[in-house]
Design an enzyme around this catalytic site. Structure first.
Site, short mmCIF file in Angstrom:
data_model
loop_
_atom_site.label_atom_id
_atom_site.label_comp_id
_atom_site.label_asym_id
_atom_site.label_seq_id
_atom_site.Cartn_x
_atom_site.Cartn_y
_atom_site.Cartn_z
N GLU A 179 0.84 -1.19 0.00
CA GLU A 179 0.00 0.00 0.00
C GLU A 179 0.88 1.24 0.00
OE1 GLU A 179 -3.78 0.45 2.15
OE2 GLU A 179 -2.74 1.97 3.34
N THR A 223 -3.95 4.95 -1.71
CA THR A 223 -5.00 5.46 -0.83
C THR A 223 -5.69 6.68 -1.40
OG1 THR A 223 -3.56 6.92 0.44
CG2 THR A 223 -3.70 4.63 1.16
N TYR A 224 -6.84 6.96 -0.81
CA TYR A 224 -7.73 8.04 -1.26
C TYR A 224 -8.31 8.63 0.02
CZ TYR A 224 -11.52 9.95 -4.30
OH TYR A 224 -12.39 10.74 -5.00
N ALA A 266 -10.03 10.85 3.22
CA ALA A 266 -11.42 11.06 3.63
C ALA A 266 -12.08 12.13 2.76
CB ALA A 266 -11.48 11.48 5.10
N HIS A 292 -7.96 2.99 -4.08
CA HIS A 292 -8.94 3.08 -3.00
C HIS A 292 -10.04 4.05 -3.42
CE1 HIS A 292 -5.98 1.86 0.44
NE2 HIS A 292 -5.68 1.27 -0.70
N ASP A 303 -13.55 6.55 6.33
CA ASP A 303 -13.60 7.18 7.64
C ASP A 303 -14.21 8.57 7.55
OD1 ASP A 303 -12.24 5.01 8.83
OD2 ASP A 303 -10.32 5.83 8.16
N ALA A 308 -20.00 0.06 1.91
CA ALA A 308 -19.05 -0.46 0.93
C ALA A 308 -19.73 -1.43 -0.03
CB ALA A 308 -17.88 -1.13 1.63
N HIS A 366 -13.31 -0.92 14.77
CA HIS A 366 -13.18 0.00 15.90
C HIS A 366 -13.90 1.32 15.64
CE1 HIS A 366 -11.29 2.28 19.17
NE2 HIS A 366 -10.89 3.16 18.27
N GLN A 374 -7.68 -5.15 7.77
CA GLN A 374 -7.05 -4.17 8.62
C GLN A 374 -5.75 -4.79 9.15
OE1 GLN A 374 -8.69 -3.75 12.59
NE2 GLN A 374 -8.90 -1.55 12.26
#
Length: 329
Positions: free
Chosen positions: A10, A41-42, A44, A70, A102, A120, A162, A189
């Site tokens: 990643e 990644t992308y 929030a 992502h 998130d 999702a 979480h 995760q």
């Protein structure tokens, strides 16, 4: 015949222009390991949309790497998400990691968009629908989809989510819904023990989840990063290892101890039946490649990788609101 486990990494877009050369040093080193894919990644609410697109475009143009992008749907309308998907598809992207995402750093909890995508699983279904529409109206897209089918990954949570207060049992049901919507495989995760991974897989299989589940692992070399991730993800850091790393003053010795622990974890999840491993790199390469080599997963691919000093460089741990190894799915 001994089958090679899948290997993936990643990356996240550089936060500043000054960080870009370091990222590309990492990209070239990871490319030499011949991974099956890298994920990008992308942030929030899509706040790294342009930098993510720029990085993905360059990966597709200048490297041999397969990029999985992502995609989140926090605070975004269905039409806006669809537009982003079409833009990535037009760039040549053929794989996504579909995440609910998130909440932004300034928001306390998840607030669904009134005309948005809420889960999702809904995002996976939307991606499948967009691809089907493109194929239906374009013979070229139909051929492209036959040669390079759209691949959709999703997140899984060995200890429960979480961020939402969910249990592992609840996440397994969510994973089942993602599978039914059209997901091809899942990435977990961050896990620090093989037992956490094995427990998730056992429960998921009992519930009817059939898609491959790949464990997400970070190099266990930096105690500060491990503590920070515990705060961000709710996944307890390995306390005994963190204490041991804290007590080591020499950076090279600390790195070696952490690499040994990571290699043991990698071997453990593979012995537990993992089809491969997904390594959260934090845009560094020395720790990931050293651990993979020690676990016997690289052969000689690491020999020519450029060196990198041990320890954590500024900006290598994602801030709140970034997609860290705890994507809300």
């Amino acid at each position: 015949m001994t089958e090679r486990p899948t290997l993936s990494f990643e990356l996240f877009p550089p936060r500043t222009p000054a960080a870009e050369p370091r990222l590309w040093q990492t990209v070239r080193a990871l490319e030499a390991a011949r991974p099956d894919f890298v994920s990008v990644t992308y942030g929030a609410s899509g706040r790294t949309r342009e930098t993510t697109r720029a990085l993905v475009r360059r990966l597709l143009r200048e490297t041999s790497l397969t990029a999985i992008v992502h995609l989140t749907c926090v605070g975004t309308s269905r039409e806006e998400v669809s537009q982003v998907v079409r833009e990535f598809l037009d760039e040549g992207v053929r794989a996504f990691l579909a995440l609910r995402g998130d909440p932004p750093a300034d928001a306390e909890d998840w607030q669904p968009h009134p005309d948005g995508v809420d889960t999702a699983a809904d995002l996976v279904a939307l991606l499948r629908r967009i691809e089907a529409e493109r194929v239906a109206v374009s013979p070229a897209q139909a051929v492209r989809a036959t040669v390079r089918p759209l691949s959709l990954a999703v997140a899984a949570f060995p200890r429960g989510n979480h961020a939402t207060g969910g249990t592992r049992a609840q996440d397994v049901q969510s994973l089942l819904a993602k599978q039914e919507a059209g997901a091809d495989f899942a990435i977990t995760q961050v896990v620090h023990t093989a037992d956490d991974f094995a427990g998730l897989v056992e429960e998921a299989r009992s519930a009817g989840v059939r898609i491959p589940i790949i464990p997400g692992v970070i190099p266990l070399t930096d105690p500060g990063r491990l503590r920070r991730l515990e705060q961000l993800t709710g996944v307890p850091a390995p306390a005994a290892l963190v204490g041991r790393l804290d007590a080591i003053e020499d950076p090279e010795h600390r790195h070696e101890v952490g690499v040994d622990a990571t290699a043991e974890l990698l071997r453990g999840v593979l012995d537990a039946g993992a089809p491969g491993v997904h390594v959260y790199t934090f845009n560094q390469h020395r720790g990931p490649l050293d651990a993979l080599e020690r676990a016997g997963l690289l052969g000689h691919a690491h020999d020519d990788a450029p060196d990198e000093a041990p320890g954590e460089a500024p900006g290598d741990t994602p801030a709140a609101g970034d997609r860290v190894p705890a994507a809300v799915g």
